[in-house]
Design a protein around this motif. Structure first.
Motif, PDB file in Angstrom:
ATOM      1  N   PRO A  15       0.831  -1.210   0.000  1.00  0.00           N
ATOM      2  CA  PRO A  15       0.000   0.000   0.000  1.00  0.00           C
ATOM      3  C   PRO A  15       0.865   1.260   0.000  1.00  0.00           C
ATOM      4  O   PRO A  15       1.765   1.387   0.818  1.00  0.00           O
ATOM      5  N   VAL A  16       0.585   2.146  -0.930  1.00  0.00           N
ATOM      6  CA  VAL A  16       1.372   3.373  -1.078  1.00  0.00           C
ATOM      7  C   VAL A  16       0.444   4.569  -0.973  1.00  0.00           C
ATOM      8  O   VAL A  16      -0.645   4.571  -1.545  1.00  0.00           O
ATOM      9  N   MET A  17       0.875   5.563  -0.231  1.00  0.00           N
ATOM     10  CA  MET A  17       0.074   6.786  -0.112  1.00  0.00           C
ATOM     11  C   MET A  17       0.933   7.991  -0.495  1.00  0.00           C
ATOM     12  O   MET A  17       2.055   8.136  -0.007  1.00  0.00           O
ATOM     13  N   VAL A  18       0.403   8.835  -1.368  1.00  0.00           N
ATOM     14  CA  VAL A  18       1.102  10.068  -1.725  1.00  0.00           C
ATOM     15  C   VAL A  18       0.607  11.168  -0.803  1.00  0.00           C
ATOM     16  O   VAL A  18      -0.597  11.398  -0.688  1.00  0.00           O
ATOM     17  N   ILE A  19       1.527  11.827  -0.137  1.00  0.00           N
ATOM     18  CA  ILE A  19       1.154  12.928   0.742  1.00  0.00           C
ATOM     19  C   ILE A  19       0.853  14.146  -0.130  1.00  0.00           C
ATOM     20  O   ILE A  19       1.728  14.622  -0.877  1.00  0.00           O
ATOM     21  N   GLU A  20      -0.355  14.633  -0.074  1.00  0.00           N
ATOM     22  CA  GLU A  20      -0.753  15.755  -0.933  1.00  0.00           C
ATOM     23  C   GLU A  20      -2.022  16.388  -0.364  1.00  0.00           C
ATOM     24  O   GLU A  20      -2.585  15.903   0.624  1.00  0.00           O
ATOM     25  N   GLY A  21      -2.432  17.454  -0.990  1.00  0.00           N
ATOM     26  CA  GLY A  21      -3.659  18.121  -0.575  1.00  0.00           C
ATOM     27  C   GLY A  21      -3.390  19.267   0.393  1.00  0.00           C
ATOM     28  O   GLY A  21      -2.248  19.692   0.574  1.00  0.00           O
ATOM     29  N   ASP A  22      -4.485  19.732   0.999  1.00  0.00           N
ATOM     30  CA  ASP A  22      -4.306  20.874   1.905  1.00  0.00           C
ATOM     31  C   ASP A  22      -3.691  20.412   3.228  1.00  0.00           C
ATOM     32  O   ASP A  22      -3.496  19.223   3.468  1.00  0.00           O
ATOM     33  N   GLN A  23      -3.455  21.407   4.076  1.00  0.00           N
ATOM     34  CA  GLN A  23      -2.679  21.114   5.286  1.00  0.00           C
ATOM     35  C   GLN A  23      -3.372  20.096   6.200  1.00  0.00           C
ATOM     36  O   GLN A  23      -2.724  19.200   6.737  1.00  0.00           O
ATOM     37  N   SER A  24      -4.685  20.258   6.348  1.00  0.00           N
ATOM     38  CA  SER A  24      -5.375  19.347   7.268  1.00  0.00           C
ATOM     39  C   SER A  24      -5.367  17.915   6.724  1.00  0.00           C
ATOM     40  O   SER A  24      -5.213  16.948   7.475  1.00  0.00           O
ATOM     41  N   ARG A  25      -5.498  17.810   5.413  1.00  0.00           N
ATOM     42  CA  ARG A  25      -5.447  16.469   4.808  1.00  0.00           C
ATOM     43  C   ARG A  25      -4.063  15.863   5.002  1.00  0.00           C
ATOM     44  O   ARG A  25      -3.926  14.688   5.349  1.00  0.00           O
TER      45      ARG A  25
END
Lengths: 611, 219
Positions: free
Chosen positions: A232-242
């Motif tokens: 499982p891979v997750m890309v850290i992205e999006g707004d600050q809270s996300r």
């Protein structure tokens, strides 16, 4: 007389037992008549014996020569034994945790035969030099081959890895601090992904963070999908809270983040919970294109170093771009204080040898088609020469007038100005390079081949795009939105009418696979050879179907020729560190050298030219 | 650079003992453990013994190695031709096997004299033979010998009964013929692909490397 030899259990040998002692005795020779038939003879015999002087028979043994016993000690000394017992990973809590990771358990054979059916070979995992204790070293030495470990996990691969790639995995696997510095195109990504996959499977890793330049995030996602589809891979992205939620989400095996984002989330990454533990921590932090942290005082370097982690890996094809300081910067992340800038290159090479794995294509990919260099040395057109002469004269005069107040920035400005004139004459638009490039591209396009043209300026690429439109040009540089870049690459690969990709060193230097292009043109030269090599290796990598021809444009009797000499010296510095060869060359570009390009003098001291 | 303790913790290593008395507590669930016994001869120091216990995946469970031993002159004279069997089988082999916590389903060795350890263990002991070179005759003709007849004479040595199990060629002493059947039965109890895929020669390389590493540590 007899003696006997008895086994002696206590001594483990044999002992000799002497016969009984000798004796002396008198013998009575008289005959006792037993019956009537012998009585007459016996009486007569006894009478004779009684007759004087009589007979007394005495038997005596001479004093015996007592045998000497010689004991031969054979001995059975006890044998000392050292014993080591190894817990099986399946017994460990970590392995159980790994098995519980979603999608990780027993799904290794997705999309192919189990690796046991595919792989042969016996790549051994060797203990790193910093593992001192014997039991720790034996733990590695007694493991089966890497291929067996992969087979045990029923892991499959989409393609059969090269033997040197297994060696790379075997290098990374046991290391807590490592630099994988293979030349571009040898599959550093695949080696890192496979090692992470194996460590996850073996329960020796639960959470990994992969940090890379922003344009390469999708590339890493794709590579994980290809080489470790069950992870499982997750890309850290999006707004600050996300992002805050993503950073702290448990049960994510691999996170991918870009360098810029790390800086934005610095506060969170450096925070601790109420019990004093870091809010965000990893078993492994791997940095792709780790030359990004070569400057130890940069924010990026500081943030990366502050992340709590157990293992630190750096992946880079160019561990030294300008000076030994680059390597010192990378090692501040791996092992703070291990290197110092004062170290001589040769000593530094010896010191890091156990931490750095560096292979070149020449060493490991003998079957890879050759990379052919040709230096296209040209004269400026008359118009360009005139513009160049004027600009250089004015610039040098200005610097001379400024005297001691002239800064390195002033020199840079002049260098850039002159380099731009070498590309295009500012007054007339004349370009000897363009003419040469156009002639070469005609031949390339006719043969159905593709070429990549590199420049450091977007404005130059734009001008080339207009002039070379007939060859089917595509652009890939900082002005192209990152969301459109993958589509550009795809079109270049798939569209037979597109023969030329115009790329900037910055955007197209790393992580791209363009092995379907057989020609690379360096329209102007970058400041260090490592970046140029990265650019060239976009095309010259595994999968290329023929030789790659690299054409380096060089205008004679200009600043380009002088810079070329310095680039050559930098190449020699790199070779000194990574081959251990002796070199007495200067280590980098000094202010004196830069000013020396114009025969000017300035205060000395090393400078760090931008990569 | 990284503390070894941390690493040990990471890899869950525990040392049972370094030098000491025999460990009698055997693991009852050890029928899937394989023992590999070898002896290395060092010109200067003498004989080093190594015993490695693996699970069926080839991963190490236990490793035991001896300090070097040398036969003295009296032993050489008095043991005569039985000296090697005594040293390999009794002195080294028995000592090492006694130390192991896990009982193996069978023991392999790559040294014929070490087969003498059989009288001290309940598990069968087999000699692992390397790849066999097809014998050539004077005319250069290559003769292939079928597996069933390989043990009758020649490369496997006198007094040995050779046989093939999967990819491995093994031999047992002729006077321990039953071990052949016993080994085959015990391998048959292991996971299906084991006999076909597992290279019984390979673990001896690991033992030798480990002994050399232990020697380096002593120096």
């Amino acid at each position: 007389m007899s003696s006997r030899i008895h086994p002696d259990d206590r001594s483990g040998g044999f002992s000799w037992h002497p016969p009984p002692r000798p004796f002396v005795a008198s013998v009575d020779l008289r005959i006792q008549p037993a019956d009537t038939s012998t009585s007459a003879g016996a009486v007569d015999w006894n009478r004779q014996l009684a007759h004087w002087p009589g007979v007394e028979v005495r038997t005596s043994c001479p004093k015996p020569n007592r045998p000497r016993a010689i004991s031969v000690p054979i001995g059975r000394p006890g044998v000392s034994v050292r014993s080591f017992v190894f817990a099986q990973p399946a017994d460990t809590e970590r392995a159980e945790a790994a098995e519980n990771l979603p999608h990780l358990a027993n799904q290794g054979a997705v999309g192919g035969k189990p690796v046991a059916a595919q792989l042969s070979g016996s790549t051994r995992i060797k203990p790193p030099g910093d593992v001192i204790k014997l039991e720790d070293r034996l733990h590695y030495i007694l493991q089966p081959s890497l291929e067996s470990l992969l087979a045990e996990g029923s892991l499959s691969f989409p393609f059969h890895p090269f033997p040197f790639q297994f060696e790379g995995v075997a290098f990374l696997y046991p290391r807590h601090a490592a630099v994988l510095a293979d030349e571009m195109g040898l599959g550093k990504t695949m080696q890192a992904v496979t090692t992470i996959r194996l460590l996850l499977r073996r329960g020796e890793l639960r959470s990994a963070l992969l940090v890379c330049p922003k344009p390469l995030v999708t590339n890493w996602q794709r590579e994980f999908g290809l080489w470790a589809p069950e992870v499982p891979v997750m890309v850290i992205e999006g707004d600050q809270s996300r992002r805050c939620w993503q950073w702290q989400l448990p049960e994510v095996a691999v996170r991918i983040a870009n360098y810029e984002l790390l800086c934005r989330d610095r506060q969170l990454l450096e925070s601790f919970d109420t019990s004093g533990r870091p809010l965000v921590q990893f078993d492994l932090v791997a940095l792709d294109e780790s030359q990004r942290i070569k400057n130890r005082s940069s924010t990026t370097s500081q943030v990366v170093r502050s992340i709590s982690r157990r293992r630190s890996w750096a992946l880079t094809g160019t561990p030294v771009e300008n000076s030994v300081e680059d390597l010192v910067g990378i090692f501040e992340f791996l092992a703070p204080g291990f290197l110092s800038p004062e170290m001589k290159p040769r000593r530094m090479g010896r010191t890091i040898s156990d931490y750095v794995l560096r292979r070149t294509k020449d060493q490991v990919l003998r079957e890879l088609p050759p990379k052919l260099f040709r230096d296209a040395e040209m004269d400026l057109s008359p118009e360009q020469r005139e513009s160049y002469r004027l600009a250089e004269g004015e610039g040098v005069l200005r610097l001379t007038e400024m005297g001691a107040s002239a800064t390195i920035q002033h020199v840079f400005e002049l260098v850039l100005r002159l380099k731009q004139i070498c590309n295009f004459d500012p007054a007339t638009g004349e370009s000897a390079k363009l003419e040469r490039l156009r002639a070469d591209l005609e031949e390339i396009a006719r043969s159905g081949r593709k070429a990549i043209v590199f420049s450091q300026w977007v404005c130059t690429l734009k001008r080339l795009a207009g002039a070379l439109r007939s060859f089917g040009t595509l652009e890939y540089h900082g002005k192209v939105p990152s969301g459109r870049r993958d589509a550009v690459v795809r079109r270049f690969r798939e569209d037979d009418g597109k023969h030329v990709m115009l790329m900037s060193y910055g955007a197209g230097g790393v992580g791209l696979n363009l092995q379907f292009a057989n020609y690379v043109f360096l329209f102007d030269r970058w400041w260090n050879p490592a970046v140029e090599d990265q650019a060239i290796n976009r095309a010259h990598r595994i999968g290329v179907d023929g030789p790659v021809t690299v054409t380096r444009f060089l205008m004679l009797d200009t600043i380009e020729e002088r810079i070329d000499r310095i680039l050559q010296e930098k190449r020699e510095l790199f070779d000194t560190i990574f081959s251990g060869a002796e070199s007495h060359r200067k280590l980098g570009l000094t202010q004196q050298e830069l000013f020396g390009l114009f025969k000017l003098e300035c205060p000395g001291g090393p400078i760090d030219l931008a990569a | 650079m990284q503390p070894s303790a941390k690493l040990a913790e990471m890899h869950s290593i525990s040392i049972v003992s370094e030098v000491g008395g025999p460990m009698h507590s055997r693991d009852a669930n050890s029928e899937h453990a394989l023992g590999f016994l070898t002896v290395m001869e060092h010109a200067q120091h003498g004989l080093f013994g190594g015993y490695l216990l693996l699970n069926v995946a080839g991963r190490p469970l236990e490793f035991h190695c001896t300090t070097p031993i040398k036969a003295n002159r009296a032993q050489e004279i008095l043991y005569g031709p039985t000296l090697q069997s005594f040293l390999y089988g009794e002195q080294i082999g028995q000592t090492l096997l006694d130390k192991a916590k896990t009982a193996p389903c069978f023991v392999c060795t790559d040294q014929q004299p070490a087969l003498a350890v059989r009288q001290y263990v309940s598990a069968p002991v087999a000699l692992v033979l390397g790849e066999e070179e097809p014998p050539d005759d004077e005319a250069g003709q290559v003769w292939r010998v079928d597996a069933a007849h390989r043990g009758l004479a020649g490369p496997s040595g006198p007094g040995l009964l050779a046989f093939q199990l999967g990819r491995n060629r093994l031999a047992v002493p002729c006077d321990a013929e039953d071990d052949r059947q016993l080994v085959a039965e015990r391998i048959a109890r292991l996971p299906e692909s084991f006999a076909e895929s597992f290279d019984l020669c390979e673990p001896f390389l690991r033992i030798r490397e480990a002994i050399e590493e232990a020697q380096k540590a002593v120096r």
